[in-house]
Design an enzyme around this catalytic site. Structure first.
Site, PDB file in Angstrom:
ATOM      1  N   ASP A 105      -1.091  13.128  -9.649  1.00 29.89           N
ATOM      2  CA  ASP A 105      -1.318  11.684  -9.582  1.00 29.89           C
ATOM      3  C   ASP A 105      -2.762  11.459  -9.202  1.00 29.89           C
ATOM      4  O   ASP A 105      -3.280  12.145  -8.303  1.00 29.89           O
ATOM      5  CB  ASP A 105      -0.396  11.059  -8.517  1.00 29.89           C
ATOM      6  CG  ASP A 105       0.161   9.713  -8.950  1.00 29.89           C
ATOM      7  OD1 ASP A 105      -0.512   9.028  -9.728  1.00 29.89           O
ATOM      8  OD2 ASP A 105       1.266   9.368  -8.501  1.00 29.89           O
ATOM      9  N   HIS A 114      -8.600   6.122 -13.391  1.00 29.47           N
ATOM     10  CA  HIS A 114      -7.473   5.981 -12.458  1.00 29.47           C
ATOM     11  C   HIS A 114      -6.564   7.205 -12.453  1.00 29.47           C
ATOM     12  O   HIS A 114      -5.721   7.339 -11.561  1.00 29.47           O
ATOM     13  CB  HIS A 114      -6.677   4.714 -12.792  1.00 29.47           C
ATOM     14  CG  HIS A 114      -7.435   3.458 -12.474  1.00 29.47           C
ATOM     15  ND1 HIS A 114      -7.283   2.775 -11.289  1.00 29.47           N
ATOM     16  CD2 HIS A 114      -8.400   2.799 -13.152  1.00 29.47           C
ATOM     17  CE1 HIS A 114      -8.098   1.736 -11.272  1.00 29.47           C
ATOM     18  NE2 HIS A 114      -8.802   1.722 -12.396  1.00 29.47           N
TER      19      HIS A 114
HETATM   20  P1  ADQ Z   1       0.513   4.252 -11.272  1.00 29.86           P
HETATM   21  O1  ADQ Z   1       0.773   5.539 -11.975  1.00 29.86           O
HETATM   22  O2  ADQ Z   1       1.233   3.081 -11.803  1.00 29.86           O
HETATM   23  O3  ADQ Z   1      -1.052   3.929 -11.191  1.00 29.86           O
HETATM   24  P2  ADQ Z   1       0.657   3.939  -8.280  1.00 29.86           P
HETATM   25  O4  ADQ Z   1      -0.687   4.260  -7.763  1.00 29.86           O
HETATM   26  O5  ADQ Z   1       1.755   4.410  -7.399  1.00 29.86           O
HETATM   27  O6  ADQ Z   1       0.947   4.546  -9.729  1.00 29.86           O
HETATM   28  O7  ADQ Z   1       0.749   2.367  -8.421  1.00 29.86           O
HETATM   29  C1  ADQ Z   1       1.943   1.725  -8.788  1.00 29.86           C
HETATM   30  C2  ADQ Z   1       1.967   0.307  -8.243  1.00 29.86           C
HETATM   31  O8  ADQ Z   1       3.093  -0.379  -8.813  1.00 29.86           O
HETATM   32  C3  ADQ Z   1       2.137   0.256  -6.732  1.00 29.86           C
HETATM   33  O9  ADQ Z   1       1.381  -0.788  -6.210  1.00 29.86           O
HETATM   34  C4  ADQ Z   1       3.642  -0.009  -6.561  1.00 29.86           C
HETATM   35  O10 ADQ Z   1       3.988  -0.733  -5.393  1.00 29.86           O
HETATM   36  C5  ADQ Z   1       3.965  -0.819  -7.792  1.00 29.86           C
HETATM   37  N1  ADQ Z   1       5.360  -0.560  -8.194  1.00 29.86           N
HETATM   38  C6  ADQ Z   1       5.883   0.617  -8.569  1.00 29.86           C
HETATM   39  N2  ADQ Z   1       7.208   0.466  -8.821  1.00 29.86           N
HETATM   40  C7  ADQ Z   1       7.497  -0.822  -8.608  1.00 29.86           C
HETATM   41  C8  ADQ Z   1       8.698  -1.613  -8.684  1.00 29.86           C
HETATM   42  N3  ADQ Z   1       9.876  -1.095  -9.020  1.00 29.86           N
HETATM   43  N4  ADQ Z   1       8.633  -2.921  -8.384  1.00 29.86           N
HETATM   44  C9  ADQ Z   1       7.446  -3.443  -8.025  1.00 29.86           C
HETATM   45  N5  ADQ Z   1       6.302  -2.773  -7.921  1.00 29.86           N
HETATM   46  C10 ADQ Z   1       6.315  -1.480  -8.213  1.00 29.86           C
HETATM   47  C11 ADQ Z   1      -2.248   4.530 -11.724  1.00 29.86           C
HETATM   48  C12 ADQ Z   1      -2.443   6.016 -11.406  1.00 29.86           C
HETATM   49  C13 ADQ Z   1      -2.369   6.247  -9.901  1.00 29.86           C
HETATM   50  C14 ADQ Z   1      -3.400   5.373  -9.195  1.00 29.86           C
HETATM   51  C15 ADQ Z   1      -3.291   3.931  -9.660  1.00 29.86           C
HETATM   52  C16 ADQ Z   1      -4.454   3.089  -9.121  1.00 29.86           C
HETATM   53  O11 ADQ Z   1      -1.474   6.802 -12.087  1.00 29.86           O
HETATM   54  O12 ADQ Z   1      -2.608   7.613  -9.595  1.00 29.86           O
HETATM   55  O13 ADQ Z   1      -3.150   5.422  -7.789  1.00 29.86           O
HETATM   56  O14 ADQ Z   1      -3.316   3.821 -11.068  1.00 29.86           O
HETATM   57  O15 ADQ Z   1      -5.669   3.661  -9.451  1.00 29.86           O
END
Ligand code: ADQ
Length: 465
Positions: free
Chosen positions: A369, A156
């Site tokens: 990311d 990921h």
């Molecule tokens: P993350 O680094 O956690 O994931 P991201 O892909 O943006 O980053 O996913 C975060 C998730 O958490 C999103 O669905 C978002 O809506 C949710 N989220 C974030 N802040 C929130 C809040 N305050 N309240 C509720 N929900 C919140 C890791 C990798 C990424 C990759 C994903 C999936 O770092 O690059 O895209 O896994 O593979």
């Protein structure tokens, strides 16, 4: 029918009704429901004595199997090697990468423990799908125990350039472990290229290109496997519907009222140094400094729930952001307007969807990311008649697909401020064009496609000559 066994550091909330379940959990759950199977991982609990057998919870055709960790395992495997070594290294942050043989051994020990505890639950026809950097050695451990099942791995995070990866003293062992899978998936073609370069230049392996988008066959460490880009995505249609239904929800209304006609820039990230938050705060400061007409007319809301709070680097960035937002607010705030709203908390998916919909700009500027699902979620939540603008870092995997966003370099603070200004003044027609182009991508490449592509590739294993 072949069962699917998913292994990840944490399993999704067992109460599926919980709105917090993210895209990954939704995809994995739908795959597991289709075929029946097991979701195995850490329970999230730290205990004093070594764990016994995994705790099993049945939910229809799906079994959750969770294991507690001891304090020592938690410190060495999770806080240590996974989050203080591999996470910074895979995000190109050598300066933040700590290596010690003690945590490295802890990582290997917990992977071996997971394999030992999973083994009795496995059937010979199962397909095993392991997720993320915490668990790279799982397949090798299982193979050493004589398991010949099809095994796939999805990373990921980004896969770093070999020049970065070789700073890890045990890089060879880790990559040999990665090659014990039959299918290895990355988010982007860039990650895949970095992996191919490692195999070619460092491991002395062979690469066979299968053509655009079809991945490569790798021969290395005495194994043959498929490596391919599988860009993760979101459940586009249901998120769009959720945002529509949240458009006039109470929380959305309250946010809208609080803006009294001002434009909102929104950022939503886990509080993590990979997300480029200090630079983002600076860019907003720069916007107000360089384009003073925005003062009193634009607000920036950053939602950043704390994560990995035991790791010192995460405590440091939290302090830095508190100082930075205080500085900007002190410099520009008026009695009836605060420039930065900085919130260290989580919201339900529905509330976030409503917030995305009322925001004129979605500001997503990680320094690195793997994908970044927030970028995709922001687009899917827009009102097609009056969509907002996505400002997106070129270093997010999502930038490879969402090319109709305003693509920025997050290190270029003035450049990001310019993009914000451009987004704020963008004519409706251009906003619609960009929105439709990005939505086209998200409709055809949604989470179901990601799941089906990966599971399909694993089903086709082994990739014999
Ligand atoms: P993350 O680094 O956690 O994931 P991201 O892909 O943006 O980053 O996913 C975060 C998730 O958490 C999103 O669905 C978002 O809506 C949710 N989220 C974030 N802040 C929130 C809040 N305050 N309240 C509720 N929900 C919140 C890791 C990798 C990424 C990759 C994903 C999936 O770092 O690059 O895209 O896994 O593979």
């Amino acid at each position: 029918m072949t069962r699917l066994v998913v292994v990840s550091n944490r399993v999704a909330p067992i109460d599926e009704g919980k709105q917090a379940a993210g895209g990954l959990a939704v995809a994995v759950l739908s795959a597991l429901k289709k075929s029946g199977g097991i979701w195995f991982g850490w329970s999230g609990e730290v205990v004093a004595t070594p764990p016994g057998d995994p705790e099993l919870t049945e939910a229809g055709r799906l079994t959750y199997a969770t294991l507690h960790l001891t304090r020592r395992d938690f410190e060495e495997y999770y806080n240590g090697f996974a989050n203080s070594t591999l996470w910074p290294l895979f995000h190109y942050r050598l300066g933040l990468t700590n290596f010690s043989r003690r945590t490295c051994e802890g990582y290997e020990r917990v992977n071996a423990l997971f394999a030992r505890k999973l083994a009795p639950l496995l059937h010979s026809e199962d397909m095993i799908w392991v997720h993320d950097y915490h668990l790279i050695p799982m397949a090798e451990e299982l193979r050493l125990m004589g398991h010949g099942q099809r095994m796939g791995f999805f990373l990921h995070t980004p896969f770093p350039s070999p020049e970065i990866l070789v700073a890890l003293p045990n890089h060879g062992k880790l990559m040999r472990g990665l090659c014990a899978y039959d299918v290895v998936g990355f988010h982007t073609e860039v990650d895949l290229r970095c992996f191919a370069n490692y195999i070619h230049y460092e491991a002395g392996g062979r690469i066979e290109d299968r053509g655009p988008g079809r991945g490569i066959i790798v021969e290395a460490y005495g194994r043959r496997l498929l490596a391919r880009a599988f860009p993760i995505s979101i459940d586009t249609d249901s998120l769009t519907a959720l945002a529509q239904s949240a458009a006039n929800a109470r929380q959305t209304e309250r946010l809208r009222e609080s803006l009294v006609g001002r434009d909102l820039i929104i950022g939503v990230d886990r509080l993590d140094y990979s997300k480029g938050l200090p630079q983002r705060f600076e860019a907003f400061h720069c916007l107000l400094e360089t384009y003073p007409a925005n003062r009193g007319h634009v607000s920036f809301m950053q939602i950043a729930p704390p994560s990995r709070t035991d790791v010192p680097e995460y405590q440091a960035i939290r302090k830095e952001l508190e100082a930075s937002s205080g500085h900007t607010n002190g410099r520009f705030a008026e009695f009836d307007w605060v420039p930065i709203r900085y919130l260290n908390k989580s919201f339900t998916r529905r509330t976030l969807a409503g917030f995305f919909r009322v925001s004129r700009i979605g500001l997503v500027t990680p320094l690195r990311d793997g994908m970044n699902l927030v970028a995709k979620e922001y687009v899917a939540c827009q009102d097609p008649e009056d969509p907002g603008v996505l400002v997106l870092s070129r270093f997010a995997g999502a930038a490879q697909e969402l090319s109709a966003a305003l693509i920025v370099n997050p290190y270029d603070v003035e450049g990001v401020a310019e993009a914000l200004q451009r987004g704020l003044s963008m004519p409706l027609e251009e906003r619609r064009e960009r929105y439709h182009a990005n939505m086209e991508v998200l409709r055809t490449h949604d989470i179901a496609k990601w799941r089906d592509d990966f599971v399909g590739s694993l089903t086709a294993a082994p990739y014999d000559a």
